[in-house]
Motif scaffolding. Structure first.
Motif, short mmCIF file in Angstrom:
data_model
loop_
_atom_site.label_atom_id
_atom_site.label_comp_id
_atom_site.label_asym_id
_atom_site.label_seq_id
_atom_site.Cartn_x
_atom_site.Cartn_y
_atom_site.Cartn_z
N UNK A 10 0.89 -1.21 -0.05
CA UNK A 10 0.01 -0.13 0.03
C UNK A 10 0.75 1.39 -0.03
N UNK A 15 -4.77 4.18 4.41
CA UNK A 15 -5.30 3.71 5.54
C UNK A 15 -5.28 2.09 5.35
N UNK A 17 -6.71 -1.14 7.26
CA UNK A 17 -7.18 -1.48 8.51
C UNK A 17 -6.67 -2.98 8.95
N UNK A 18 -6.34 -3.83 7.82
CA UNK A 18 -5.90 -5.10 8.26
C UNK A 18 -4.50 -5.03 8.91
N UNK B 103 -11.36 0.04 -0.69
CA UNK B 103 -10.73 -0.62 0.24
C UNK B 103 -11.42 -1.49 1.37
N UNK B 104 -10.92 -2.54 1.83
CA UNK B 104 -11.44 -3.30 2.88
C UNK B 104 -12.17 -2.39 4.10
N UNK B 105 -13.51 -2.56 4.58
CA UNK B 105 -14.10 -1.76 5.31
C UNK B 105 -13.46 -1.49 6.61
N UNK B 106 -13.28 -0.13 7.27
CA UNK B 106 -12.52 0.25 8.37
C UNK B 106 -12.90 -0.96 9.32
N UNK B 108 -13.19 -4.08 9.24
CA UNK B 108 -12.83 -5.37 8.59
C UNK B 108 -13.97 -6.46 8.59
N UNK B 148 -11.59 5.24 -1.16
CA UNK B 148 -10.43 6.09 -0.89
C UNK B 148 -10.10 6.89 -1.97
#
Lengths: 80, 223
Positions: A10, A15, A17-18, B103-106, B108, B148
């Motif tokens: 990235x 951001x 989150x993982x 992106x992946x949901x904040x 998760x 994003x």
């Protein structure tokens, strides 16, 4: 044949989150002082060529067209 | 007005979309398989939701490289309206037809619930049936809906009025920057959004707030 490894990460400022969740999990396992975790992807490839310059150019095109989303990701290419 | 629904392996909201388009326009859309390189002469192309190619690599990444997407790009350039919902939105972003990324949901977590949407721009072909600032209900169901864009892209998207829908009343389910739920291209003929307006179009759904989007784009707004 040339073996290659493409690493996709990235971009700074995106951001992750993982990565944050992994950081939290490591902390809960007692690994203190671990920070800045960023999750990425690794692709191992075999290219049926001996031409390293061509392999590198092809891999760059593969990254730009599919392997990475350059809106949010950077990539590096390593030939072995 | 004629419409088409794109079908790809792993998309599973195509039948909901076909039902919504049929009920609202009175005409069934044609379906287009991913290998098609020539598209029928339609006014609206819809990429529905689901999990194309199992979300492998990145959501929508593989679908965006299928032959049909080249044909859709050409149609979009020619001014045909294109709508992407959920995975369809992800595919449009991966294909470069819309700015930004999802992106992946904040949290998760996969979120499946109802949210509130603000109609930020009501002067589009997709939102004419709504009023500016109107708050509508809409279901969401996704794991990767966290919009994003880098600072420069975000400034231009906001400045150009390309933000069409925002999550309202603290219902942002995924951490999207600026609560963005749906964006369009500069020309205004390509819209992508994470929520599922096709799942709130009649009493049996518990409401019809999503109907306005289809009524707008299909040009069947009741006088």
């Amino acid at each position: 044949m040339i073996k290659a490894r493409v690493t996709v990460t990235l971009k700074n400022g995106v951001l992750d989150p993982q990565g944050k969740a992994i950081e939290g999990a490591l902390s809960s396992l007692g690994f203190d002082g671990v920070g800045g975790i960023r999750q990425g992807k690794v692709f191992d490839l075999e290219l049926a060529t001996a031409d390293r310059a061509k392999a590198e150019a092809d891999l760059k095109a593969m990254c730009e067209k599919l392997l990475a989303n350059t809106v949010i990701e950077n990539y590096t290419i390593a030939l072995s | 007005m004629k419409s088409a629904v794109v079908q790809l392996p792993g998309l599973n909201r195509d039948r909901d979309m076909i039902a919504a388009l049929t009920k609202i326009s009175g005409k069934a859309p044609v379906t287009v398989w991913q290998t098609e390189t020539e598209l029928p002469d339609v006014d609206l192309i819809v990429i529905p939701g689901g999990f194309s190619y199992g979300d492998y690599l990145r959501c929508g990444a593989i679908a965006a490289r299928m032959p049909v997407m080249q044909a859709i790009k050409a149609k979009a350039e020619a001014g045909v309206k294109v709508l992407g919902v959920c995975n369809g939105f992800q595919i449009l972003l991966e294909a470069g037809l819309l700015p930004g990324a999802l992106m992946r949901n904040a949290s998760l977590k996969f979120v499946c619930r109802e949210v509130k949407l603000e109609v930020v721009n009501a002067e589009t072909d997709f939102t004419r049936a709504y009023g500016k600032g109107q708050i509508i209900r809409c279901p969401v169901a996704h794991h990767d809906g966290n919009y994003f864009a880098d600072a420069e892209t975000l400034a231009s998207v906001e400045g150009n009025g390309q933000v069409v829908f925002r999550y309202a009343e603290d219902t942002n389910p995924n951490g999207s920057v600026n609560d963005i739920a749906g964006v369009m291209n500069v020309k205004g003929n390509v819209l992508g959004l994470m929520p599922h307006p096709e799942n709130l179009i009649e009493a049996a759904h518990g409401g019809s707030d999503g109907r306005g989007l289809f009524a707008s784009v299909l040009d069947v707004i009741a006088a």
